[in-house]
Each structure stands twice: as C-alpha cells, then as structure tokens.
Scaffold this motif. Structure first.
Motif, PDB file in Angstrom:
ATOM      1  N   ASN A 198      -8.503  -5.055  -0.318  1.00 23.65           N
ATOM      2  CA  ASN A 198      -7.087  -5.158   0.030  1.00 23.65           C
ATOM      3  C   ASN A 198      -6.746  -4.386   1.313  1.00 23.65           C
ATOM      4  O   ASN A 198      -5.600  -4.357   1.742  1.00 23.65           O
ATOM      5  CB  ASN A 198      -6.231  -4.648  -1.123  1.00 23.65           C
ATOM      6  CG  ASN A 198      -6.586  -3.225  -1.530  1.00 23.65           C
ATOM      7  OD1 ASN A 198      -7.378  -2.552  -0.864  1.00 23.65           O
ATOM      8  ND2 ASN A 198      -6.009  -2.761  -2.619  1.00 23.65           N
ATOM      9  N   GLY A 199      -7.748  -3.756   1.920  1.00 27.61           N
ATOM     10  CA  GLY A 199      -7.541  -2.999   3.149  1.00 27.61           C
ATOM     11  C   GLY A 199      -7.042  -1.586   2.935  1.00 27.61           C
ATOM     12  O   GLY A 199      -6.796  -0.865   3.900  1.00 27.61           O
ATOM     13  N   LEU A 200      -6.881  -1.179   1.683  1.00 25.13           N
ATOM     14  CA  LEU A 200      -6.413   0.171   1.383  1.00 25.13           C
ATOM     15  C   LEU A 200      -7.589   1.124   1.221  1.00 25.13           C
ATOM     16  O   LEU A 200      -8.611   0.774   0.621  1.00 25.13           O
ATOM     17  CB  LEU A 200      -5.570   0.175   0.105  1.00 25.13           C
ATOM     18  CG  LEU A 200      -4.281  -0.653   0.150  1.00 25.13           C
ATOM     19  CD1 LEU A 200      -3.580  -0.617  -1.207  1.00 25.13           C
ATOM     20  CD2 LEU A 200      -3.365  -0.171   1.248  1.00 25.13           C
ATOM     21  N   ALA A 201      -7.418   2.323   1.754  1.00 23.42           N
ATOM     22  CA  ALA A 201      -8.464   3.344   1.634  1.00 23.42           C
ATOM     23  C   ALA A 201      -8.543   3.814   0.189  1.00 23.42           C
ATOM     24  O   ALA A 201      -7.526   3.971  -0.486  1.00 23.42           O
ATOM     25  CB  ALA A 201      -8.145   4.517   2.547  1.00 23.42           C
ATOM     26  N   TYR A 202      -9.781   4.066  -0.270  1.00 25.64           N
ATOM     27  CA  TYR A 202      -9.940   4.597  -1.615  1.00 25.64           C
ATOM     28  C   TYR A 202     -10.821   5.844  -1.656  1.00 25.64           C
ATOM     29  O   TYR A 202     -10.822   6.573  -2.647  1.00 25.64           O
ATOM     30  CB  TYR A 202     -10.446   3.530  -2.587  1.00 25.64           C
ATOM     31  CG  TYR A 202     -11.826   2.985  -2.279  1.00 25.64           C
ATOM     32  CD1 TYR A 202     -12.960   3.602  -2.793  1.00 25.64           C
ATOM     33  CD2 TYR A 202     -11.989   1.853  -1.497  1.00 25.64           C
ATOM     34  CE1 TYR A 202     -14.222   3.107  -2.512  1.00 25.64           C
ATOM     35  CE2 TYR A 202     -13.237   1.345  -1.222  1.00 25.64           C
ATOM     36  CZ  TYR A 202     -14.354   1.978  -1.732  1.00 25.64           C
ATOM     37  OH  TYR A 202     -15.607   1.482  -1.460  1.00 25.64           O
ATOM     38  N   ARG A 203     -11.539   6.130  -0.575  1.00 26.02           N
ATOM     39  CA  ARG A 203     -12.370   7.331  -0.550  1.00 26.02           C
ATOM     40  C   ARG A 203     -12.791   7.623   0.884  1.00 26.02           C
ATOM     41  O   ARG A 203     -13.020   6.714   1.668  1.00 26.02           O
ATOM     42  CB  ARG A 203     -13.612   7.140  -1.420  1.00 26.02           C
ATOM     43  CG  ARG A 203     -14.498   8.382  -1.518  1.00 26.02           C
ATOM     44  CD  ARG A 203     -15.558   8.209  -2.601  1.00 26.02           C
ATOM     45  NE  ARG A 203     -16.383   9.387  -2.692  1.00 26.02           N
ATOM     46  CZ  ARG A 203     -16.051  10.516  -3.330  1.00 26.02           C
ATOM     47  NH1 ARG A 203     -14.895  10.605  -3.946  1.00 26.02           N
ATOM     48  NH2 ARG A 203     -16.865  11.547  -3.371  1.00 26.02           N
TER      49      ARG A 203
END
Length: 169
Positions: free
Chosen positions: A87-92
C-alpha cells in the motif's frame, strides 16, 4: 520511558497492530535505545548537524555529532532500511530527516557521506529545504535567510553522487 513501554505492551496484548514510530531529535542515549530494541518499528531521527562545534554554537548541545552518529547506527541496526508495504506505507526501518541550512551550516555533505558510507545507501532521507529564520535567527547573519534553490539543488546532487537515491523533500 518505562510508562510508554508498559502502555505499549498492554495495547499490543489487546490487539494493537500498528507500526510504532519513534520521532526523535536524534540525540538519544545508548541506554534509551536499548530499551526500545524490539519495540519500535520505525525510527525517525533528525540528523541536524555534521559538526559538534556548530551544533554547540547554534543549538547549545555538546557532542551532538558523536551522539547522533552512534544513535543512527543503533537505530539502523535495530530496524534496518525503511520497508514499504504494497500500500506504499512504511512498516519498519529508518527514515532520517535533515534540515538543510543556509551557508552549509548543517554540514549536509558530511551528514550525507556518513549515511552513505556507514549506515546504508538505501537509507530513506527526508532532505528538508524549509528553513526559515524566525525568532532571533534574523540577528545571526549566517542564519538570517532561507536556503536558496541553488543550495538545495547542490544538496540533491551531493546525495546522488554518494549513491543515495531514496530522497524526499
């Protein structure tokens, strides 16, 4: 810090499944970062200055460059390069912010060289050009104006020459 960690643990036990972001000025002690190891998903430190004498002169902080580099290394060791989901969102990962100052006062080339050589050329860097002199900055000749377009373009060129490509600003 202990209360924040305890609250985080309680929330996680109750189903919280969001990346935890630590937004910091980048002047973090090894002891504080050790407490956050395994808890924080995304570190967002500032790397304000590439020179401790300049940091002391303008921000009244001692040993900034030494403390900041050690903190950035440790943050990267804990979470690695910034990872984005489908989704293009940072997670780490690590996302470094650097405010470009007029007249090269931030030591931008030194900061970027450190990131490229000692952290990772895949580091996500927010190169900010929005410095605006306020409060008493107008009384300091070298800080009394915004960053010029040419200064910012030079910064982007330096970053690219060092192999840094994950840039925003």
């Amino acid at each position: 810090m202990a209360q924040i960690l305890e609250a985080t643990l309680i929330a996680a036990r109750q189903g919280l499944r969001l990346p935890l972001v630590y937004n910091t000025g980048g002047y973090d002690s090894p002891e504080a970062l050790a407490l956050l190891d395994g808890v924080i998903d995304i570190y967002m430190p500032d790397m304000k200055y590439g020179d401790s004498a300049i940091a002391h002169r303008y921000s009244h902080v001692r040993d900034y460059w030494e403390v900041n580099r050690a903190a950035a290394r440790e943050m990267h060791r804990q979470v690695g390069d910034l990872q984005l989901g489908e989704n293009g969102l940072a997670y780490r990962g690590l996302l470094v912010r650097h405010l470009v100052l007029p007249n090269g006062l931030a030591g931008t080339e030194k900061v970027l060289a450190f990131i490229a050589r000692e952290i990772s050329t895949n580091t996500y860097i927010n190169l900010m050009d929005q410095y605006y002199p306020c409060y008493r900055a107008g009384e300091i000749p070298e800080l009394s104006r915004p960053v010029s377009a040419a200064e910012y373009r030079t910064t982007l060129d330096i970053a690219r020459q060092l192999g840094l490509a994950r840039l925003s600003g």
